[in-house]
Design a protein around this motif. Structure first.
Motif, PDB file in Angstrom:
ATOM      1  N   LEU A   1       0.830  -1.217   0.000  1.00  0.00           N
ATOM      2  CA  LEU A   1       0.000   0.000   0.000  1.00  0.00           C
ATOM      3  C   LEU A   1       0.863   1.265   0.000  1.00  0.00           C
ATOM      4  O   LEU A   1       0.401   2.332  -0.396  1.00  0.00           O
ATOM      5  N   ASN A   2       2.128   1.123   0.394  1.00  0.00           N
ATOM      6  CA  ASN A   2       3.060   2.261   0.303  1.00  0.00           C
ATOM      7  C   ASN A   2       3.294   2.663  -1.159  1.00  0.00           C
ATOM      8  O   ASN A   2       3.780   3.756  -1.427  1.00  0.00           O
ATOM      9  N   LEU A   3       2.926   1.780  -2.102  1.00  0.00           N
ATOM     10  CA  LEU A   3       3.152   2.068  -3.528  1.00  0.00           C
ATOM     11  C   LEU A   3       1.931   2.680  -4.207  1.00  0.00           C
ATOM     12  O   LEU A   3       1.936   2.874  -5.425  1.00  0.00           O
ATOM     13  N   LEU A   4       0.915   2.958  -3.430  1.00  0.00           N
ATOM     14  CA  LEU A   4      -0.310   3.548  -4.000  1.00  0.00           C
ATOM     15  C   LEU A   4       0.018   4.695  -4.940  1.00  0.00           C
ATOM     16  O   LEU A   4       0.892   5.507  -4.628  1.00  0.00           O
ATOM     17  N   GLY A   5      -0.712   4.754  -6.057  1.00  0.00           N
ATOM     18  CA  GLY A   5      -0.518   5.864  -6.982  1.00  0.00           C
ATOM     19  C   GLY A   5       0.505   5.566  -8.058  1.00  0.00           C
ATOM     20  O   GLY A   5       0.566   6.255  -9.059  1.00  0.00           O
ATOM     21  N   ILE A   6       1.324   4.500  -7.850  1.00  0.00           N
ATOM     22  CA  ILE A   6       2.356   4.253  -8.876  1.00  0.00           C
ATOM     23  C   ILE A   6       1.970   3.198  -9.902  1.00  0.00           C
ATOM     24  O   ILE A   6       2.625   3.090 -10.922  1.00  0.00           O
ATOM     25  N   ARG A   7       0.978   2.395  -9.626  1.00  0.00           N
ATOM     26  CA  ARG A   7       0.494   1.501 -10.677  1.00  0.00           C
ATOM     27  C   ARG A   7      -0.987   1.207 -10.453  1.00  0.00           C
ATOM     28  O   ARG A   7      -1.541   1.548  -9.408  1.00  0.00           O
ATOM     29  N   GLU A   8      -1.606   0.569 -11.437  1.00  0.00           N
ATOM     30  CA  GLU A   8      -3.026   0.207 -11.381  1.00  0.00           C
ATOM     31  C   GLU A   8      -3.944   1.359 -10.937  1.00  0.00           C
ATOM     32  O   GLU A   8      -4.802   1.170 -10.061  1.00  0.00           O
ATOM     33  N   PRO A   9      -3.787   2.544 -11.545  1.00  0.00           N
ATOM     34  CA  PRO A   9      -4.656   3.662 -11.146  1.00  0.00           C
ATOM     35  C   PRO A   9      -6.134   3.379 -11.437  1.00  0.00           C
ATOM     36  O   PRO A   9      -7.005   3.927 -10.762  1.00  0.00           O
ATOM     37  N   GLU A  10      -6.387   2.479 -12.414  1.00  0.00           N
ATOM     38  CA  GLU A  10      -7.783   2.151 -12.752  1.00  0.00           C
ATOM     39  C   GLU A  10      -8.456   1.397 -11.601  1.00  0.00           C
ATOM     40  O   GLU A  10      -9.680   1.401 -11.484  1.00  0.00           O
ATOM     41  N   ILE A  11      -7.663   0.764 -10.760  1.00  0.00           N
ATOM     42  CA  ILE A  11      -8.229   0.035  -9.606  1.00  0.00           C
ATOM     43  C   ILE A  11      -8.124   0.869  -8.328  1.00  0.00           C
ATOM     44  O   ILE A  11      -9.075   0.955  -7.557  1.00  0.00           O
TER      45      ILE A  11
END
Ligand code: CA2
Length: 144
Positions: free
Chosen positions: A11-21
């Protein structure tokens, strides 16, 4: 009133991939949203994230006597971890489960949540706002 906000792996990586999800807000944006909401509803919120299952267990156990409620997004451990279920049952701290995405609309393995049965409620599919809803819910329940 003191709430512990726990976030599991990646969850620390939020925003860096899978923005559609997961949307395009970062983990730091999430922390700021939570902090602002905590101030609005007059609660204290401590936010933590780890990629390690055992550390989540330690934090849940340690919440007893220190926090009034837990907002828990166990991330992928949601679907695998009996250890987290047992920790929430043992700690006896009112806990609300949160997921950013709508688990019912995703792969079948994400429909299983081990911790769900130990939680007062589950908020899923509401994006980052789900965390704020979980905080409101805990405040309401704890004020009863
Ligand atoms: O929807 C949720 O909040 C989840 O708990 C998120 C977990 C996933 O394994 C659960 O099935 C549902 C994934 C967290 C990883 O999040 C990232 C998001 C964007 C970029 C990288 C990681």
């Amino acid at each position: 009133m003191k709430l512990l906000i726990l976030n599991g792996p990646n969850l620390n990586l939020l925003g860096i991939r899978e923005p559609e999800i997961y949307g395009n807000k970062t983990y730091s944006d999430l922390c700021k949203l939570i902090e602002a909401h905590a101030a609005d509803i007059c609660v204290e919120a401590e936010i933590r994230q780890t990629n390690h299952e055992g550390l989540l267990v330690d934090w849940i156990q340690g919440a007893r006597g220190c926090f009034d409620g837990i907002v828990l997004n166990p991330a992928a451990y949601t679907h695998t971890s009996v250890a987290l279920l047992d920790a929430v049952l043992a700690a006896q701290v009112p806990t609300v489960e949160v997921h950013i995405s709508d688990l019912k609309q995703r792969e079948p393995f994400r429909r299983i949540s081990y911790v769900r049965e130990a939680c007062l409620a589950t908020v899923a599919g509401k994006g980052l706002t789900g965390y704020l809803e979980a905080m409101d819910l805990l405040k309401q329940i704890l004020n009863r």
